[in-house]
Design an enzyme around this catalytic site. Structure first.
Site, mmCIF file in Angstrom:
data_model
loop_
_atom_site.group_PDB
_atom_site.id
_atom_site.type_symbol
_atom_site.label_atom_id
_atom_site.label_comp_id
_atom_site.label_asym_id
_atom_site.label_seq_id
_atom_site.Cartn_x
_atom_site.Cartn_y
_atom_site.Cartn_z
ATOM 1 C CB ALA A 15 0.736 1.324 5.028
ATOM 2 N NE ARG A 16 -7.287 4.657 2.631
ATOM 3 C CZ ARG A 16 -8.337 4.413 1.856
ATOM 4 N NH1 ARG A 16 -8.551 3.174 1.413
ATOM 5 N NH2 ARG A 16 -9.173 5.382 1.528
ATOM 6 C CB SER A 35 4.210 -1.922 -3.121
ATOM 7 O OG SER A 35 3.512 -3.150 -3.060
ATOM 8 N NE ARG A 36 5.323 -8.262 -1.086
ATOM 9 C CZ ARG A 36 4.746 -9.219 -0.377
ATOM 10 N NH1 ARG A 36 5.400 -10.349 -0.150
ATOM 11 N NH2 ARG A 36 3.527 -9.069 0.108
ATOM 12 C CE1 TYR A 57 7.566 -3.208 0.422
ATOM 13 C CE2 TYR A 57 8.455 -5.431 0.554
ATOM 14 C CZ TYR A 57 7.376 -4.576 0.551
ATOM 15 O OH TYR A 57 6.104 -5.076 0.676
ATOM 16 C CG HIS A 78 7.638 -6.136 10.879
ATOM 17 N ND1 HIS A 78 6.876 -5.988 12.015
ATOM 18 C CD2 HIS A 78 6.821 -5.837 9.846
ATOM 19 C CE1 HIS A 78 5.650 -5.622 11.683
ATOM 20 N NE2 HIS A 78 5.593 -5.536 10.374
ATOM 21 C CE LYS A 96 0.107 -2.602 16.387
ATOM 22 N NZ LYS A 96 -0.728 -3.389 15.445
ATOM 23 C CG ASP A 175 -2.455 -8.871 13.713
ATOM 24 O OD1 ASP A 175 -2.941 -7.763 13.452
ATOM 25 O OD2 ASP A 175 -1.752 -9.505 12.919
#
Length: 318
Positions: A15-16, A35-36, A57, A78, A96, A175
């Protein structure tokens, strides 16, 4: 047109990187992050100068100042996070792997198509300049015989790490292996036959996975991924008339070398600013500007096919 106002779901490393790469383009800006917890969102937003920050979210999905949502949460989230944004009427870019399974992918795609909403997998490699060049060179290769690709990184064995946590979708395939699998899919399509070998990590996720895909054309794809060692992360496309070699890391901006059968190699460097994530953002902006709901470079049906192939790879491991 005014830049797209992005809302980012998630505050992890990818994300960053996405937020930082958006600064290199004029197609979009980050308008908000969700964020949560509000505290986590504030830290992320303060670091990157993002004006909007939300402690859920749901709040991000409903933000009227957000034009499009980028889902960058852990893999098992996701599907639900993308569904949340789609339900709010937002176009969505999903990191992904798109989902955890092909069934989840089909569910998301059907929901988006039924409502005429944009949806795309964030396989950022597809939109890099060197991959555009690869596509243009394919006709010079003749009949494709073999595709090879590997992606291995060394990670310390840490039970608290997302990469080793079954509950967070850990493992080499989802991953790292997603890159070789998607690369082979781009060149050869959906395999007719899949053979896999998997070695588990201490937590039960796959630590190393090797794959052999067979195609009705007679072509093979030989792909590997591992959490146990840093591999060359190269890729090759071998044809009857020539070969293309992608230097490591093949999935990021790199050099492409064309070697004709019996001829001298020609190297084509493709330096690029940033991490390379900005190109997928440009693609989203371009498609939304003309009213498209899917990308021809990363079609939703292909995303489903890739998830189904990875389902089969892991199913063979039991």
């Amino acid at each position: 047109m005014a830049p797209l106002r992005w809302g980012i779901m998630g505050t992890g490393g990818i994300a960053r990187s996405f937020a930082e790469d958006l600064r290199l383009t004029d197609s979009g800006v980050v308008a908000a992050v969700g964020s949560r917890s509000r505290a986590t969102a504030d830290v992320f937003a303060d670091r990157l100068g993002i004006p909007g920050r939300h402690g859920s979210y749901e709040a991000l999905a409903g933000d009227p100042d957000v034009d499009v949502v980028y889902v960058a949460t852990p893999h098992p989230m996701h599907h639900d996070n993308a569904m949340l944004a789609l339900s709010a009427g937002k176009p969505v870019l999903v990191e992904k792997p798109f989902t955890m399974t092909a069934d989840e992918a089909r569910s998301l795609v059907k929901f988006a198509r039924d409502r005429g909403l944009f949806l795309m997998e964030a396989m950022w490699t597809r939109f890099l300049p060197h991959i555009h060049h690869v596509r243009s060179l394919l006709p010079q290769l003749g009949d494709i015989v073999t595709v090879t690709a590997d992606h291995g990184q060394w990670f310390p064995q840490d039970a608290t790490s997302r990469l080793f946590a079954p509950s967070l979708g850990g493992g080499a395939l989802l991953d790292l292996g997603i890159y070789p699998v998607s690369f082979a899919s781009m060149i050869l399509g959906t395999p007719a036959r899949v053979v896999s070998m998997v070695s588990p990590a201490f937590t039960g996720v796959d630590a190393q996975t090797s794959m052999l895909f067979g195609y009705d054309t007679g072509a093979h794809a030989v792909l590997t991924c591992t959490l146990r060692a840093a591999t060359a992360t190269t890729a090759s496309i071998v044809g009857t008339d020539a070969r293309l070699d992608l230097a490591g890391a093949f999935y990021a901006p790199t050099t492409v070398t064309l070697t004709p059968r019996g001829g001298a190699p020609t190297a084509h460097p493709h330096p690029d600013a940033g991490r390379g994530l900005r190109h997928q953002a440009d693609e989203v902006a371009r498609l939304l500007a003309v009213g498209e709901t899917e990308s021809p470079l990363m079609p939703l049906d292909e995303t489903i096919s890739i998830m189904a192939t990875m389902d089969e790879v892991l199913a063979q491991a039991g």
